[in-house]
Every structure is written in C-alpha cells, then in structure tokens.
Design a protein around this motif. Structure first.
Motif, PDB file in Angstrom:
ATOM      1  N   PHE A 165       0.804  -1.228   0.000  1.00  0.00           N
ATOM      2  CA  PHE A 165       0.000   0.000   0.000  1.00  0.00           C
ATOM      3  C   PHE A 165       0.835   1.275   0.000  1.00  0.00           C
ATOM      4  CE2 PHE A 165      -0.748  -1.815   4.433  1.00  0.00           C
ATOM      5  CZ  PHE A 165       0.135  -0.995   5.117  1.00  0.00           C
ATOM      6  N   TYR A 166       2.130   1.163  -0.223  1.00  0.00           N
ATOM      7  CA  TYR A 166       2.982   2.347  -0.428  1.00  0.00           C
ATOM      8  C   TYR A 166       2.932   2.677  -1.917  1.00  0.00           C
ATOM      9  CZ  TYR A 166       6.789   5.376   1.276  1.00  0.00           C
ATOM     10  OH  TYR A 166       7.556   6.442   1.688  1.00  0.00           O
ATOM     11  N   THR A 167       2.532   3.884  -2.288  1.00  0.00           N
ATOM     12  CA  THR A 167       2.025   4.118  -3.645  1.00  0.00           C
ATOM     13  C   THR A 167       3.083   4.268  -4.732  1.00  0.00           C
ATOM     14  OG1 THR A 167       1.886   6.524  -3.284  1.00  0.00           O
ATOM     15  CG2 THR A 167      -0.061   5.210  -2.750  1.00  0.00           C
ATOM     16  N   TYR A 168       4.347   4.385  -4.375  1.00  0.00           N
ATOM     17  CA  TYR A 168       5.365   4.582  -5.419  1.00  0.00           C
ATOM     18  C   TYR A 168       5.385   3.416  -6.409  1.00  0.00           C
ATOM     19  CZ  TYR A 168       7.187   8.193  -2.206  1.00  0.00           C
ATOM     20  OH  TYR A 168       7.342   9.278  -1.380  1.00  0.00           O
ATOM     21  N   LEU A 169       5.137   2.213  -5.917  1.00  0.00           N
ATOM     22  CA  LEU A 169       5.072   1.043  -6.797  1.00  0.00           C
ATOM     23  C   LEU A 169       4.002   1.209  -7.861  1.00  0.00           C
ATOM     24  CD1 LEU A 169       5.389  -1.909  -7.718  1.00  0.00           C
ATOM     25  CD2 LEU A 169       3.954  -2.567  -5.767  1.00  0.00           C
ATOM     26  N   TRP A 170       2.854   1.742  -7.459  1.00  0.00           N
ATOM     27  CA  TRP A 170       1.740   1.823  -8.420  1.00  0.00           C
ATOM     28  C   TRP A 170       1.943   2.967  -9.408  1.00  0.00           C
ATOM     29  CZ3 TRP A 170       0.407  -2.732  -8.348  1.00  0.00           C
ATOM     30  CH2 TRP A 170       0.434  -3.460  -7.156  1.00  0.00           C
ATOM     31  N   THR A 171       2.654   4.013  -8.992  1.00  0.00           N
ATOM     32  CA  THR A 171       3.087   5.020  -9.968  1.00  0.00           C
ATOM     33  C   THR A 171       3.972   4.354 -11.019  1.00  0.00           C
ATOM     34  OG1 THR A 171       2.928   6.885  -8.441  1.00  0.00           O
ATOM     35  CG2 THR A 171       4.490   7.105 -10.264  1.00  0.00           C
ATOM     36  N   LEU A 172       4.857   3.466 -10.591  1.00  0.00           N
ATOM     37  CA  LEU A 172       5.713   2.745 -11.530  1.00  0.00           C
ATOM     38  C   LEU A 172       4.889   1.957 -12.540  1.00  0.00           C
ATOM     39  CD1 LEU A 172       8.340   1.548 -12.636  1.00  0.00           C
ATOM     40  CD2 LEU A 172       8.355  -0.030 -10.679  1.00  0.00           C
ATOM     41  N   THR A 173       3.804   1.320 -12.105  1.00  0.00           N
ATOM     42  CA  THR A 173       2.997   0.529 -13.049  1.00  0.00           C
ATOM     43  C   THR A 173       2.349   1.423 -14.101  1.00  0.00           C
ATOM     44  OG1 THR A 173       0.982   0.558 -11.655  1.00  0.00           O
ATOM     45  CG2 THR A 173       2.551  -1.248 -11.310  1.00  0.00           C
ATOM     46  N   TYR A 174       1.910   2.617 -13.695  1.00  0.00           N
ATOM     47  CA  TYR A 174       1.341   3.549 -14.674  1.00  0.00           C
ATOM     48  C   TYR A 174       2.406   4.052 -15.643  1.00  0.00           C
ATOM     49  CZ  TYR A 174      -3.233   3.741 -12.412  1.00  0.00           C
ATOM     50  OH  TYR A 174      -4.479   3.424 -11.923  1.00  0.00           O
ATOM     51  N   VAL A 175       3.620   4.248 -15.150  1.00  0.00           N
ATOM     52  CA  VAL A 175       4.718   4.660 -16.031  1.00  0.00           C
ATOM     53  C   VAL A 175       5.023   3.552 -17.036  1.00  0.00           C
ATOM     54  CG1 VAL A 175       7.191   5.200 -16.089  1.00  0.00           C
ATOM     55  CG2 VAL A 175       5.717   6.291 -14.388  1.00  0.00           C
ATOM     56  N   LEU A 176       5.023   2.297 -16.588  1.00  0.00           N
ATOM     57  CA  LEU A 176       5.236   1.166 -17.506  1.00  0.00           C
ATOM     58  C   LEU A 176       4.170   1.154 -18.599  1.00  0.00           C
ATOM     59  CD1 LEU A 176       6.100  -1.832 -15.136  1.00  0.00           C
ATOM     60  CD2 LEU A 176       7.641  -0.738 -16.782  1.00  0.00           C
ATOM     61  N   GLN A 177       2.928   1.366 -18.220  1.00  0.00           N
ATOM     62  CA  GLN A 177       1.850   1.343 -19.212  1.00  0.00           C
ATOM     63  C   GLN A 177       1.972   2.512 -20.190  1.00  0.00           C
ATOM     64  OE1 GLN A 177      -1.336   1.056 -16.247  1.00  0.00           O
ATOM     65  NE2 GLN A 177      -1.860  -0.977 -17.041  1.00  0.00           N
ATOM     66  N   ALA A 178       2.350   3.685 -19.689  1.00  0.00           N
ATOM     67  CA  ALA A 178       2.559   4.832 -20.580  1.00  0.00           C
ATOM     68  C   ALA A 178       3.732   4.567 -21.517  1.00  0.00           C
ATOM     69  CB  ALA A 178       2.812   6.094 -19.759  1.00  0.00           C
ATOM     70  N   SER A 179       4.772   3.950 -21.010  1.00  0.00           N
ATOM     71  CA  SER A 179       5.924   3.586 -21.837  1.00  0.00           C
ATOM     72  C   SER A 179       5.502   2.709 -23.005  1.00  0.00           C
ATOM     73  CB  SER A 179       6.965   2.858 -20.974  1.00  0.00           C
ATOM     74  OG  SER A 179       7.922   2.187 -21.765  1.00  0.00           O
ATOM     75  N   ALA A 180       4.667   1.708 -22.706  1.00  0.00           N
ATOM     76  CA  ALA A 180       4.196   0.804 -23.757  1.00  0.00           C
ATOM     77  C   ALA A 180       3.238   1.516 -24.714  1.00  0.00           C
ATOM     78  CB  ALA A 180       3.517  -0.405 -23.130  1.00  0.00           C
ATOM     79  N   ASN A 181       2.330   2.308 -24.171  1.00  0.00           N
ATOM     80  CA  ASN A 181       1.305   2.960 -25.001  1.00  0.00           C
ATOM     81  C   ASN A 181       1.895   3.978 -25.961  1.00  0.00           C
ATOM     82  OD1 ASN A 181      -0.700   1.497 -23.734  1.00  0.00           O
ATOM     83  ND2 ASN A 181      -1.213   3.104 -22.264  1.00  0.00           N
ATOM     84  N   TYR A 182       2.955   4.677 -25.536  1.00  0.00           N
ATOM     85  CA  TYR A 182       3.499   5.769 -26.339  1.00  0.00           C
ATOM     86  C   TYR A 182       4.892   5.466 -26.888  1.00  0.00           C
ATOM     87  CZ  TYR A 182      -0.329   7.831 -23.713  1.00  0.00           C
ATOM     88  OH  TYR A 182      -1.562   8.072 -23.128  1.00  0.00           O
ATOM     89  N   ASN A 183       5.279   4.190 -26.812  1.00  0.00           N
ATOM     90  CA  ASN A 183       6.546   3.726 -27.410  1.00  0.00           C
ATOM     91  C   ASN A 183       7.755   4.525 -26.910  1.00  0.00           C
ATOM     92  OD1 ASN A 183       5.322   1.694 -29.141  1.00  0.00           O
ATOM     93  ND2 ASN A 183       4.500   3.425 -30.309  1.00  0.00           N
ATOM     94  N   LYS A 184       7.835   4.655 -25.603  1.00  0.00           N
ATOM     95  CA  LYS A 184       8.972   5.332 -24.973  1.00  0.00           C
ATOM     96  C   LYS A 184       9.698   4.321 -24.094  1.00  0.00           C
ATOM     97  CE  LYS A 184       7.467   9.299 -26.611  1.00  0.00           C
ATOM     98  NZ  LYS A 184       8.172  10.073 -27.656  1.00  0.00           N
TER      99      LYS A 184
END
Length: 386
Positions: A112-131
C-alpha cells in the motif's frame, strides 16, 4: 557499501545520455553519496528535459493523500509534472518531447505504499506511447527475505485501488525493478524495459547493513524502525487510533485519548520488540491538539519480525479491549475522496472488518492463513535479480 542503480548507470556512461530523458523521481532518491539523482545525472551529462513526481511531490514532503500540483525544481529548474494530481499516468502530451524515461524512487517494500503503483502507470505509458523505460533499482530496506514475506494477497476484483492495483502480498520482499519485470510480463504490458540493478546487496540484508544512512522516503517514514513497523501499523489508518502522524513518531506508535488503561501494555508485548507507554499530543491528523495515551514500539531484531501479523493482532486486541471506543474510520485521499472501504483496500480482501469479529482463537488461526504468502516466492522467482 551498496551501489544504487543510479551509481551503476553513471559509471557506465551510456551513449543514450544525450537523448531527451524524462526522470520519474523525488528528492529521497539519491546516489550512495547522498546527492539527489536529478542533480547527479545532470552533472554526469544526462540530458534531462523534465521530471515526474509521485505522491508527496518532488520534495517528498507533501501530506499523505494530498493532491500534488505541477511545479519547477528550484535546484535544476526543470519542470515537474505531478503523477498524483489530475492524472496518475504520464499523458501522451507529457511524453511528446521525450525519447526515454528513467524511473528511480525509493520504496519501503509494502503493497500500500504508492510509489510502486506510480511505476505501473509509467510502464503502461511507456508501452502505449513507445517510450523505452529504464528502472534504476534500489534494495528493499525491510529486506527481500522470503521468510518475512506476508499476505494478505490482493483480491483484484473487489479491492484494486491506487494503494494496491494488482495481486501481490502486502509485504512483498521484492525490489521495484523485480516487480516491474513481473508485471511487465504477467500483465502483458510489454514495455521496452531495461533494469539497472543495484550492487552489493544480499536480499536478506536490512537497511542498517547497507553502510548508508536512512533518508526519509516520505513525511511519515523517517527511519528504519518506522519502515519495519509500517506494514502492520499502516493498517491503523482505517481506525480511530492515531498511527502517529502529527507527532515525532509516525508509524512507531499507536495512541488515542481513550486508550488510557495501561494494563493493555502487558498484552501488547511480543518477541523481538520493546513496548513502552507514551503520552503524545498530535499537531495534525487524528486527535490534533489532544493528549493521547498509547504505546511506542522499538524493534530489537529485524530478522524474524512479522510486521503484518503484529499489526493485525494489535488492532484485534485494541478492538476487544476497548469495545465502547474503537471504531473503523474512513480515510479520504486524492485517489479515494470519500475514504470508504479503506481497510479492504489496505488488506486487499473484501468485508475485512468482519475478520476482526471472530473470537480470538479463531482470529489467530485465520490470521496465520491470511498472512501466508508461500506461493508468492515461486511465482516471482523467474523475475528476481538478487
């Protein structure tokens, strides 16, 4: 001494450092010489063009659950885009002028420490926008010891939230890069992901053994004692008991104006931990400005302390000892404005309050089953780095 992923990357002097880089970080992320990584990377010639920050903001000082605004880092003059404001994920427009994303935020090993879940959103943005994304890894301060891994596991159907999106144990015994590799495959994110592991870390080692002092990872996690207790005492957020916010000892105490029967002290003791009675007056949060009576916990040994089990048992003892006073509470935040079902979100299973209605003997046997995360070690094994 531990070498963090950022220390390793700077020594590698990679060719890509001239590309346009967005850095996801906060000021708690430093080199092993205590230099903020944004500054260290700039000095090493990395072409940082913008920063992204998680909950608590870029300075890691924002109040728990408070919405964070965009801003500018006064040291580097780089723009800071909040990933705990109007959106949790980098938007396509945020990444239009970016070639690569680097992620480096210290974690404390708790679902429940939220930095991990920020990482998951960054991973998804990386995949979605080819970065492409690079994770600069750090050790887990409360260790990667599998004997200390604890459930509950998370029921995604009923309890997925920003304090627990996906099914992992509450105390997961992993690094963020290990979890990123796991999610990138098992959640079919398929980001272009590179990991720079840290060096000189044995996963059974705790932060005091790193040879590096503890830097607060957020306003309420100020030392290793708080980090070790947090997987259990963090559950107090869902009650009307203070977890110590607004005092000098967040997540090292529990207190309330009505918990003044110090015979409770004797039943709260457990192996490997010292317990003392205290009186505090929080200056914010629960019972602000009121004298509160409670308990302070100090770990004497880290290597066999089951923090989740300890926290669950404490709440059950208090609830049974003070039935006229104990209450479950909401916990409003930016991502859960009405604060409802907070205990379910923390623990990861629905109707969790009913669990504490069990008779003590049944509660203890059920708690052992709930905290068992034995299957996790095998599930995560292919993605382990240390």
């Amino acid at each position: 001494m531990i070498r963090f992923g950022v220390d390793v990357l700077i020594a590698q002097n990679p060719d890509f450092k001239n590309q346009r880089i967005a850095l996801v970080t906060n000021t708690a992320a430093t080199t092993n010489q205590y230099e903020p990584i944004s500054l260290a990377l700039l000095k090493a010639g990395f072409n940082l063009v913008k920063l992204f920050s998680p909950e608590h903001g870029f300075d890691a000082k924002g109040a728990d659950g408070a919405k964070m605004q965009n801003g500018v880092d006064q040291v580097t003059q780089l723009p800071v885009i909040s990933l705990y404001g109007d959106h949790l994920s980098p938007a396509e427009t945020d990444l239009q002028d970016v070639d690569k994303i680097i992620f480096d935020i210290p974690d404390v090993g708790v679902r429940f420490y939220t930095y991990l879940w920020t990482l998951t959103y960054v991973l998804q943005a990386s995949a979605n926008y080819n970065k492409p994304v690079i994770i600069l890894d750090r050790p887990n301060p409360i260790s990667g010891n599998w004997q200390l891994c604890e459930g509950p596991m998370l029921n995604e159907q009923y309890c997925s939230s920003f304090i627990g999106r996906w099914n992992i144990p509450l105390r997961h015994s992993c690094t963020l890069a290990e979890l990123a590799l796991f999610f990138n495959t098992t959640k079919n994110i398929n980001a272009d992901l590179t990991v720079i592991p840290c060096e000189n870390w044995d996963r059974n080692k705790f932060q005091p053994e790193w040879g590096i002092k503890f830097l607060p990872t957020s306003p309420a996690i100020r030392n290793i004692n708080a980090a070790m207790l947090y997987p259990g005492l963090g559950l107090l957020e869902a009650t009307n008991i203070s977890e110590g916010r607004g005092t000098a000892l967040p997540f090292e105490i529990l207190a309330s104006p009505w918990m003044n029967h110090f015979d409770f002290l004797s039943i709260a003791k457990t192996d490997g931990i010292s317990v003392e009675s205290i009186i505090v007056r929080p200056n914010e949060g629960k019972y602000s400005g009121q004298d509160c009576f409670g308990l302070r916990f100090k770990l004497k040994a880290y290597d066999h302390f089951k923090s989740v089990y300890h926290g669950l048992l404490l709440i059950k003892l208090i609830k049974d000892h003070y039935p006229a006073y104990f209450k479950w509470a909401t916990y409003p935040t930016n991502v859960n404005p009405d604060g409802t079902n907070h205990l379910d979100k923390l623990l990861g299973f629905p109707q969790s309050e009913a669990f504490f209605e069990l008779p003590m003997a049944k509660f203890k046997t059920t708690m052992i089953e709930v905290c068992n995360a034995g299957a996790w070690a095998e599930e995560i094994k292919p993605y382990l780095l240390y």
